[in-house]
Design a protein around this motif. Structure first.
Motif: not given
Length: 387
Positions: A68-71, A83-90, A120-122, A152-154
Motif C-alpha cells: 500500500a505504501e508503494v502504491l 513499475v520501478e518501485r514495485l520491482g524494488e520492493l519485490s 489485486d489492486e496492483v 514478473t514481480l514474483e
C-alpha cells in the motif's frame, strides 16, 4: 524499507518468518521453527502472537502495508515509477508474493479474500498505466499485460538472496518495461493443442479432486476424508487406491511430471531452432494450465509437501526442465547474461502459473492465443512463433 518489527538483533522478525513460510510452506513450519529463525524462545512467540496463524496474519498485514505504501507513493509520481518501485520492493522482500498469493490461503476465509483483493489492486493500477500508455487498447489486453507484470514481480522469490540485487532489479525492470511499452499487435497463431493424455479411471478422478482441495486449502489442511467426501466415497474407498495422503500427492505430481516430460521430449525432437522450441514448449504449458489448472498449481506449489524420496526425484526433474528452457533461451538470445535469462524464464513460467491460478484470466476471450503471446513476449524473442 522495513518489513515488520525488528528484534533485538536488528533483523525483521516478520521477514524471517515470511521467508520460512515461503521456502518450506506454512503446514511444515512449527512455532519452534519460527522461534529458532527469529532467535527467540518459544514462549516469546506465544507472548506476542496467539499461535502460528496469528504470526502468518501479522506477516501478511506487514506485506500488504508495504504494498500500500508503494502504491500510495507511486500515485504522486510518473507512471514508470510504479513499475520501478514495485520491482524494488519485490527484490527487497522476495517472499512477498508467495506470502500474499499462496500462504494467505491459511487465513480465515474473510481475511484470505480481503488479502487477495488488496493484492489485486496492483493489477488494477498497472492496467490503468497500460491504458494511459496505449489509449484504445482493449481492456482485457491491458488486464492481461498487468497480470504479466505482476507475474514478473514474483520472479525474485525464485532466487537465493546471494543473487546480485542490482542486476536482479535491473533485469526485472527491463522485462516489466517491455510488457508495458510494447505496442499492441497481433497475437501469434496458436500451436496445435497437445492431445489430452488425462486418465479417466477412478484413481485419476480421485487425484483430480485431491489436487483441487490441496491447492485451495493447502496439503496439510486436507484430510483423506475430505477427498473421499468430494469423490462420493468413504475414506476406505480412497485408501483402496492410495495407501496414504502422501502417496496421493506423489501420484498427482508423478502424473504431472510424466505429461510435461512427454511434451518436452516431443518438442526437443523439433529441429527448427531454439526460438521455435521456446514457443512450442510455452504453447504446451499454456494449454495444460487452461485444461488442468489444479494440476499445474500442484506442480508449482504443493510439491513442497512431498515425502523425501519423491521430493528429491521431483527436484531433479524440475532442474532438467529448467536446464532445457535455459539452453533454448540462450540459443535464441545469446545477448542475455545469466541473470537476464533467469528473470525472463522465471517471468514466462510465472505467467503460466498465474493463468492456472486466475479463473478470471482463463475465461477471457481467445486467452490461449493471447497468453501464449504474453509468454513469448517475456522471452523477448519476437519471432518465437514463426515457423
Amino acid at each position: 524499507m522495513r518489513y515488520g518489527v525488528e528484534d533485538a538483533g536488528g533483523r525483521s522478525v516478520q521477514r524471517v518468518v515470511a521467508d520460512l513460510f515461503h521456502q518450506h510452506g506454512y503446514d511444515t513450519v512449527a512455532v519452534r521453527d519460527i522461534a529458532a529463525a527469529a532467535g527467540v524462545a518459544v514462549p516469546v512467540v506465544y507472548r506476542r502472537y496467539d499461535g502460528k496463524q496469528d504470526v502468518l496474519r501479522a506477516c501478511v498485514r506487514a506485506g500488504l502495508d508495504l504494498l500500500a505504501e508503494v502504491l500510495r507513493e507511486a500515485a504522486l509520481e510518473e507512471d514508470r515509477r510504479l513499475v520501478e518501485r514495485l520491482g524494488e520492493l519485490s527484490v527487497e522482500c522476495r517472499s512477498l508474493w508467495a506470502l500474499l498469493l499462496r500462504e494467505s490461503r491459511h487465513l480465515e476465509p474473510d481475511e484470505r479474500a480481503a488479502t487477495w483483493r488488496r493484492a489485486d489492486e496492483v493489477v488494477t493500477r498497472l492496467a490503468a498505466v497500460i491504458e494511459r500508455r496505449w489509449p484504445g487498447i482493449a481492456t482485457e489486453d491491458a488486464v492481461l499485460r498487468a497480470h504479466v507484470v505482476r507475474s514478473t514481480l514474483e520472479v525474485p522469490g525464485r532466487f537465493p538472496r546471494r543473487r546480485a540485487r542490482q542486476a536482479l532489479t535491473f533485469a526485472l525492470a527491463e522485462v516489466a518495461a517491455e510488457v508495458v511499452h510494447a505496442p499492441p499487435g497481433e497475437a501469434p497463431p496458436p500451436a496445435p493443442e497437445p492431445t489430452s493424455s488425462a486418465a479417466t479411471d477412478r484413481p485419476a478422478e480421485i487425484a483430480r479432486i485431491a489436487a483441487e482441495l490441496f491447492v485451495r486449502h493447502g496439503f496439510g489442511s486436507v484430510a483423506v476424508e475430505d477427498v473421499a467426501s468430494r469423490a462420493g466415497l468413504t475414506g476406505a474407498g480412497v485408501y483402496h487406491y492410495f495407501p496414504s495422503k502422501a502417496d496421493l500427492l506423489t501420484w498427482i505430481v508423478r502424473d504431472g511430471v510424466d505429461r510435461v516430460e512427454r511434451s518436452r521430449t516431443r518438442v526437443a525432437r523439433d529441429r527448427r531452432g531454439p526460438a521455435a522450441g521456446l514457443r512450442d514448449n510455452a504453447a504446451l504449458r499454456v494449454a495444460l494450465a487452461l485444461r488442468e489448472p489444479w494440476l499445474c498449481q500442484v506442480l508449482t506449489e504443493e510439491w513442497l509437501y512431498l515425502a523425501p524420496g519423491p521430493l528429491r526425484a521431483f527436484r531433479l526433474e524440475r532442474r532438467a526442465w529448467m536446464d532445457a528452457w535455459q539452453t533454448a533461451l540462450r540459443g535464441a538470445r545469446p545477448d542475455l547474461d545469466a541473470v537476464q535469462v533467469d528473470v525472463r524464464l522465471g517471468a514466462a513460467l510465472s505467467v503460466v502459473h498465474d493463468l492456472a491460478r486466475s479463473a478470471d484470466l482463463r475465461v477471457q476471450p481467445n486467452i490461449r492465443t493471447r497468453a501464449l503471446a504474453a509468454v513469448c513476449g517475456c522471452f523477448g524473442v519476437p519471432d518465437a512463433h514463426e515457423p
